[in-house]
Design a protein around this motif. Structure first.
Motif, PDB file in Angstrom:
ATOM      1  N   ASN A  47       8.143  -1.774   0.836  1.00  0.00           N
ATOM      2  CA  ASN A  47       7.842  -0.285   0.189  1.00  0.00           C
ATOM      3  C   ASN A  47       8.889   0.100  -0.954  1.00  0.00           C
ATOM      4  OD1 ASN A  47       6.879   2.156  -0.595  1.00  0.00           O
ATOM      5  ND2 ASN A  47       8.089   2.969   1.351  1.00  0.00           N
ATOM      6  N   LEU A  48      10.334  -0.125  -0.274  1.00  0.00           N
ATOM      7  CA  LEU A  48      11.303   0.300  -0.951  1.00  0.00           C
ATOM      8  C   LEU A  48      11.683  -0.674  -2.132  1.00  0.00           C
ATOM      9  CD1 LEU A  48      14.152   2.054  -1.057  1.00  0.00           C
ATOM     10  CD2 LEU A  48      14.960   0.306   0.192  1.00  0.00           C
ATOM     11  N   GLY A  49      11.581  -1.851  -2.079  1.00  0.00           N
ATOM     12  CA  GLY A  49      11.719  -2.815  -3.268  1.00  0.00           C
ATOM     13  C   GLY A  49      10.918  -2.663  -4.353  1.00  0.00           C
ATOM     14  N   ILE A  50       9.718  -2.571  -4.015  1.00  0.00           N
ATOM     15  CA  ILE A  50       8.543  -2.044  -5.131  1.00  0.00           C
ATOM     16  C   ILE A  50       8.982  -0.777  -5.791  1.00  0.00           C
ATOM     17  CG2 ILE A  50       6.370  -1.678  -5.409  1.00  0.00           C
ATOM     18  CD1 ILE A  50       5.520  -3.768  -3.564  1.00  0.00           C
ATOM     19  N   ARG A 110       0.658   9.250  -0.457  1.00  0.00           N
ATOM     20  CA  ARG A 110      -0.053   9.820   0.752  1.00  0.00           C
ATOM     21  C   ARG A 110      -0.129   8.694   1.753  1.00  0.00           C
ATOM     22  NH1 ARG A 110      -6.062  12.075  -0.398  1.00  0.00           N
ATOM     23  NH2 ARG A 110      -4.783  13.467  -1.473  1.00  0.00           N
ATOM     24  N   ILE A 111      -0.348   7.546   1.791  1.00  0.00           N
ATOM     25  CA  ILE A 111      -0.139   6.570   2.722  1.00  0.00           C
ATOM     26  C   ILE A 111       1.171   6.319   3.448  1.00  0.00           C
ATOM     27  CG2 ILE A 111      -0.596   3.904   3.136  1.00  0.00           C
ATOM     28  CD1 ILE A 111      -2.905   4.065   1.184  1.00  0.00           C
ATOM     29  N   GLN A 112       2.224   6.322   2.247  1.00  0.00           N
ATOM     30  CA  GLN A 112       3.320   6.376   2.940  1.00  0.00           C
ATOM     31  C   GLN A 112       3.823   7.425   3.655  1.00  0.00           C
ATOM     32  OE1 GLN A 112       7.507   5.789   0.591  1.00  0.00           O
ATOM     33  NE2 GLN A 112       6.918   7.514  -0.073  1.00  0.00           N
ATOM     34  N   GLY A 113       3.341   8.879   3.423  1.00  0.00           N
ATOM     35  CA  GLY A 113       3.454  10.021   4.337  1.00  0.00           C
ATOM     36  C   GLY A 113       2.673   9.817   5.521  1.00  0.00           C
ATOM     37  N   VAL A 114       1.735   8.986   5.926  1.00  0.00           N
ATOM     38  CA  VAL A 114       1.095   8.678   6.824  1.00  0.00           C
ATOM     39  C   VAL A 114       1.717   7.601   7.808  1.00  0.00           C
ATOM     40  CG1 VAL A 114      -1.039   7.893   8.130  1.00  0.00           C
ATOM     41  CG2 VAL A 114      -1.192   9.510   6.076  1.00  0.00           C
ATOM     42  N   ILE A 115       2.308   6.543   7.137  1.00  0.00           N
ATOM     43  CA  ILE A 115       2.686   5.372   7.822  1.00  0.00           C
ATOM     44  C   ILE A 115       4.224   5.595   8.233  1.00  0.00           C
ATOM     45  CG2 ILE A 115       3.181   3.066   7.599  1.00  0.00           C
ATOM     46  CD1 ILE A 115       0.797   2.639   6.040  1.00  0.00           C
ATOM     47  N   ASN A 116       4.851   6.570   7.394  1.00  0.00           N
ATOM     48  CA  ASN A 116       6.406   6.735   7.852  1.00  0.00           C
ATOM     49  C   ASN A 116       6.817   7.168   9.156  1.00  0.00           C
ATOM     50  OD1 ASN A 116       7.985   5.601   5.633  1.00  0.00           O
ATOM     51  ND2 ASN A 116       7.860   7.448   4.356  1.00  0.00           N
ATOM     52  N   PRO A 117       5.866   8.300   9.615  1.00  0.00           N
ATOM     53  CA  PRO A 117       6.282   8.570  10.884  1.00  0.00           C
ATOM     54  C   PRO A 117       6.152   7.696  11.942  1.00  0.00           C
ATOM     55  CG  PRO A 117       5.165  10.273   9.680  1.00  0.00           C
ATOM     56  CD  PRO A 117       4.967   9.318   8.803  1.00  0.00           C
ATOM     57  N   LEU A 153       0.715  -1.223   0.108  1.00  0.00           N
ATOM     58  CA  LEU A 153       0.122   0.067   0.015  1.00  0.00           C
ATOM     59  C   LEU A 153       0.858   1.167   0.007  1.00  0.00           C
ATOM     60  CD1 LEU A 153      -2.843  -0.915   2.493  1.00  0.00           C
ATOM     61  CD2 LEU A 153      -3.209  -0.611   0.230  1.00  0.00           C
ATOM     62  N   MET A 154       2.252   1.413   0.900  1.00  0.00           N
ATOM     63  CA  MET A 154       2.765   2.541   0.741  1.00  0.00           C
ATOM     64  C   MET A 154       3.609   2.654  -0.579  1.00  0.00           C
ATOM     65  SD  MET A 154       4.631   1.908   4.453  1.00  0.00           S
ATOM     66  CE  MET A 154       5.618   3.328   4.072  1.00  0.00           C
ATOM     67  N   ALA A 155       4.045   1.460  -1.307  1.00  0.00           N
ATOM     68  CA  ALA A 155       4.426   1.718  -2.540  1.00  0.00           C
ATOM     69  C   ALA A 155       3.546   2.216  -3.566  1.00  0.00           C
ATOM     70  CB  ALA A 155       5.187   0.429  -2.719  1.00  0.00           C
TER      71      ALA A 155
END
Length: 302
Positions: A189-192, A137-144, A131-133
């Motif tokens: 996330n990074l791999g995708i 927007r989802i990445q910005g929410v989950i990263n913190p 989902l983050m990949a």
């Protein structure tokens, strides 16, 4: 207090007022938290019951099976994962030494806990990483959230887990999963995201749907990085096992904690050796498997 003669009275009273509000807020939060646990305690027990049964089953399977059978299965898994005779022989030597010093059963208990926690971390982390990949927007929410999870002292995880689930194996297991899941999420996330854009454009040119592009192109190419995430998850699970022993998790972690409390140097060293041996076995096997996947993807897509 002399400085208060030159400052407004409200500023001088601010620390006392602030401390009072903080105490009240803490009391409200703690009481509310405990109230929720009392209200929904039976539901929580029902939810975690399958996890308890699965962990108990796997632990009994590992500890009651003949050690020769467990060792042979483990060596087969290591060999087919790494395709390395050297790593397989090293695994055999390490496990035999663990049995010689009398830590076989505790090691099997730890292996059961690490296996279950790793499986749960993969089940949770893989979809979240996908989902983050697929969404900035989802990445910005989950990263913190991941930043907080990775910087928070590991002992802190035990507090809410014990309040909700009490003392036992399942609370310790949940604490291990919370501590170990961030690498799985981040590296998925990074791999995708690192998949070559030209490959994605080629997939679009062939009319691939988003789902087909994910499972047929991105996931296979990202698999080596995802394997690195699994490797880190296993390592962090092993590291957290010792801390989780404070809430009832058995195995090598409990022995290490007892050795620290009673200042048993030799006993603690032997348990530390067993943990290091397991960590090296997992690390070398998963790294070798990841390298094989990397070479395979380079051959297929190179």
């Amino acid at each position: 207090m002399a400085i208060c003669e030159y400052l407004p009275r409200a500023l001088c009273r601010f620390p006392a007022i602030s401390d009072s509000y903080i105490r009240q807020a803490r009391q409200v939060i703690d009481e509310g938290f405990k109230g929720i646990v009392r209200e929904y305690g039976s539901i929580i027990d029902i939810v975690v019951r399958p996890l308890q049964l699965f962990l108990n089953y796997l632990e009994r399977l590992f500890t009651t099976s003949p050690w020769t059978v467990v060792l042979i299965v483990m060596l087969l898994v290591v060999y087919f994962g790494s395709r390395s005779i050297r790593i397989t022989i090293g695994t055999a030597i390490g496990m035999v030494l663990i049995g010689v010093v009398g830590l076989w059963e505790d090691t099997m208990t730890t292996l059961a806990i690490v296996t279950v926690s790793t499986l749960i971390a993969i089940i949770i982390g893989l979809p979240i990483g996908i989902l983050m990949a697929r969404s900035d927007r989802i990445q910005g929410v989950i990263n913190p959230i991941l930043d907080v999870m990775q910087t928070m002292p590991s002992f802190v995880y035990l507090i809410p887990v014990v309040v909700i689930f009490g003392i036992g194996k399942v609370p310790g297991l949940i604490a291990v999963v919370i501590y170990a899941v961030p690498p799985m999420i981040r590296l998925t996330n990074l791999g995708i995201r690192l998949v070559d854009k030209e490959v994605l454009e080629a997939a679009d040119a062939f009319g691939s749907s988003p789902g087909q592009k994910l499972w047929n192109v991105q996931m296979p190419l990202a698999l080596p990085t995802i394997m690195a995430g699994i490797n880190q998850t296993i390592m962090m699970s092993l590291a957290m096992v010792v801390v989780a022993s404070m809430v009832g998790v058995g195995g090598l972690g409990r022995n290490t904690l007892q050795a620290i409390n009673n200042q048993f140097f030799t006993f603690g060293f032997l348990n530390g050796f067993a943990l290091v041996a397991i960590a090296i076995i997992f690390d070398r096997t998963s790294q070798a498997f990841g390298k094989r996947l990397q070479r395979h993807s380079e051959v297929v897509h190179g």
